[in-house]
Design a protein around this motif. Sequence first.
Motif: not given
Length: 352
Positions: A232, A235-236, A238-240, A242-243, A249, A252, A254
């Motif tokens: 988890k 994943s969090e 990676m989200h940060r 990418l921004k 987006k 894709n 990941v």
Amino acid sequence: MLSENVIELGKESDLYQDILAFINEQRSDNTKESYLVDIKQFFILCPIIQKELPFITIKDLKKIKKRDLINYRTFLKNKYNISNKTINRKITSIKMLYHFLSTDYELNTDIFNFKRLPEEHNPYGELSQTEAERFAEVAFQTEREKPYLKKMLILFAIRTSFRINEILNIRWSDFEEFEYGYKVTTKVGKGNKVNTNAITKNLYNQIEQLKEINKNTKWNGDPEIVFQITYKSVSEMMHRLLKKLNIPKERNIVFHSFRGVAIDWELEQTGDIRLAAQQGNHSNINTTYKHYIKKTKDYSQVAGIRMEEEIDLSFMDELTIDDFKKFIKNGDYKLKMCFKKYFENVIATKSN
């Protein structure tokens, strides 16, 4: 009347314990977590049940029909825009639970006999080596929790092409020193295949610093785990990232995208798809080509163009020996290996 209620309560309590037993039977912590999330989500979102896991009854399980499962897939697709591959995995989690419980509770597992959703050939976005390593640097510079661990995690993923579930289960005892660096073997590969790759001594020495760092950070799992972080949290992160890197987006990207970097690099540098397949631990070369090799076509380099192209080499008359040396030293791996092989052949010819 009271005794009957107590008996029924006892049965449902057994059911919950059996569900937990199914989850705990899985080999890796990541698989356990994934199954638990999928199963919880299903029983909460399924319209004819909508219960938390501890309150699921045998009656609830038996009233699920094939159409409920198909409708659930459609709901996930329309509501959350989840990929077909992820939806198939979520349905499989429920299916495996039903098979596990079917003997004790006489469940109808035939309700899962329907076609899987078609999956994309290459659902994960591609990264160049430079882009991928930029993720590692930005993680180190900007992440508040465990920044050094996250940097090493990404670099390790790029170099080994291991899957995230493999990486998060690696222990210090899985490393073995050899002449050129360190071999590392995973025990939790796809299909439970053993996977061995290697990294340089330099990278291992950097990763080894985590031994001391891990002692001073919070972790409730096995202390011998190298990368002490949850799926988890990855994943969090990676989200940060990418921004922060302004990656759209639509690409894709990941964490799994890091796995393809060295596979692509191997093919580009050596031209040998067999080595690329070995890097990805693929038994079938078609898997390497279908899912990981870059498909972007450079039309200036297609055979129909190059076959009739005449290259003017007259400029070579103006070059010095130093120019050639510099060119070769700055060239890619494939160029250097070709030149080395050519030079060895020249020496061999002269000696004969």
